[in-house]
Design a protein around this motif. Sequence first.
Motif, short mmCIF file in Angstrom:
data_model
loop_
_atom_site.label_atom_id
_atom_site.label_comp_id
_atom_site.label_asym_id
_atom_site.label_seq_id
_atom_site.Cartn_x
_atom_site.Cartn_y
_atom_site.Cartn_z
N PRO A 9 48.78 32.84 45.97
CA PRO A 9 48.11 32.93 46.58
C PRO A 9 47.42 31.09 47.41
O PRO A 9 47.28 31.83 49.24
N ALA A 10 48.01 30.36 47.39
CA ALA A 10 47.76 29.39 47.32
C ALA A 10 48.96 28.48 48.75
O ALA A 10 48.03 27.98 49.12
N VAL A 11 49.78 29.76 49.39
CA VAL A 11 50.32 29.74 50.34
C VAL A 11 49.37 29.63 51.32
O VAL A 11 49.01 29.52 53.00
N LEU A 12 48.15 30.91 51.37
CA LEU A 12 47.17 30.99 52.40
C LEU A 12 46.69 30.27 52.83
O LEU A 12 46.08 29.80 53.66
N GLY A 13 46.88 28.71 51.87
CA GLY A 13 46.22 27.59 52.66
C GLY A 13 46.54 26.92 53.69
O GLY A 13 46.02 25.99 54.24
N VAL A 14 47.89 27.34 54.51
CA VAL A 14 48.97 26.58 55.54
C VAL A 14 49.39 27.85 56.66
O VAL A 14 50.16 28.04 57.04
N ASP A 16 47.40 29.48 59.05
CA ASP A 16 47.53 29.04 60.93
C ASP A 16 48.50 28.24 61.11
O ASP A 16 49.54 28.03 62.06
N ALA A 17 49.40 27.38 59.73
CA ALA A 17 50.18 26.36 60.83
C ALA A 17 51.26 27.50 60.40
O ALA A 17 52.25 27.32 61.60
N LEU A 18 51.60 28.36 59.41
CA LEU A 18 52.38 29.27 59.43
C LEU A 18 52.44 30.16 60.60
O LEU A 18 54.23 30.18 60.50
N GLY A 19 51.88 30.90 60.68
CA GLY A 19 50.94 31.54 61.46
C GLY A 19 51.86 30.73 63.17
O GLY A 19 52.70 31.48 63.41
N HIS A 41 48.65 38.67 64.73
CA HIS A 41 48.18 39.59 63.76
C HIS A 41 48.69 39.42 62.34
O HIS A 41 48.43 39.82 61.31
N ASP A 42 49.21 40.47 62.76
CA ASP A 42 50.68 41.71 62.16
C ASP A 42 50.97 40.99 60.91
O ASP A 42 51.37 41.08 60.16
N PHE A 43 52.07 38.45 61.35
CA PHE A 43 51.89 38.37 59.81
C PHE A 43 50.95 37.90 59.55
O PHE A 43 51.12 38.00 57.63
N SER A 65 54.40 14.62 62.02
CA SER A 65 53.12 15.52 62.94
C SER A 65 51.65 16.65 62.04
O SER A 65 51.01 16.67 62.01
N GLY A 66 52.87 16.84 60.80
CA GLY A 66 51.87 17.60 60.55
C GLY A 66 52.02 19.91 60.64
O GLY A 66 52.10 20.29 59.59
N ALA A 67 53.04 19.57 61.04
CA ALA A 67 53.55 21.78 61.81
C ALA A 67 54.72 21.82 60.46
O ALA A 67 55.60 21.01 60.45
N VAL A 68 54.41 23.11 61.11
CA VAL A 68 55.95 23.34 59.55
C VAL A 68 56.81 23.91 61.27
O VAL A 68 56.83 24.09 61.51
N ALA A 69 57.60 22.90 60.73
CA ALA A 69 59.21 23.72 60.98
C ALA A 69 59.93 24.50 60.70
O ALA A 69 60.53 24.61 62.16
#
Length: 180
Positions: A9-14, A16-19, A41-43, A65-69
């Motif tokens: 569940p720690a992955v849920l901290g990112v 928004d960036a993952l989405g 939404h589905d993801f 920039s902190g964005a997920v590439a």
Amino acid sequence: MRIVRGSGPAVLGVLDALGDAYVEIFTAPPWAHRSPAAVRHDFRERLRGDVHRPGFRAVLAVDESGAVAGFATGWTTRAPFPTDRAYGKVLRRLGAERVAELLIGSFEVDELGVRPRARGTGLGGRLLSDLTTAAPGGRSWLLTWDRAHDALAFYRRRGWEEPEAVHGEETDVVVFLSPP
């Protein structure tokens, strides 16, 4: 580019960036027919459940920039083999006996995506390798859509192999097994 590894569940901290990355990647061709709002939404909903699967791991590439590439997620496939999502197509394509032999107990690569601006840099290969390095018995598998031609070529170039489909049971998914 910084590589970040996570589990559970720690992955849920990112989330928004993952989405954001997921929507950019999986609403472009060949998935351009998909609604960005529905994809997001589905993801998000899938990931909220997936992080609780046994062996769940994620690898993220974060730019300056902190964005997920780019990112990759997966877990160990347990018995009984699921039938939701695209799993029923995998079962029809390979048959129950081969699914048990080839996929149960292997590491399942669920998602792998690289934003367009980071493609051609080797990032996808690094993410895939990093995610599957600790696969049980060195065995991993994944599936992709048969119309995702770039993805099909990517896995084939890396030596991933397609087990033959059960006679007469073609589907719109292609299953790949990691190189021996």
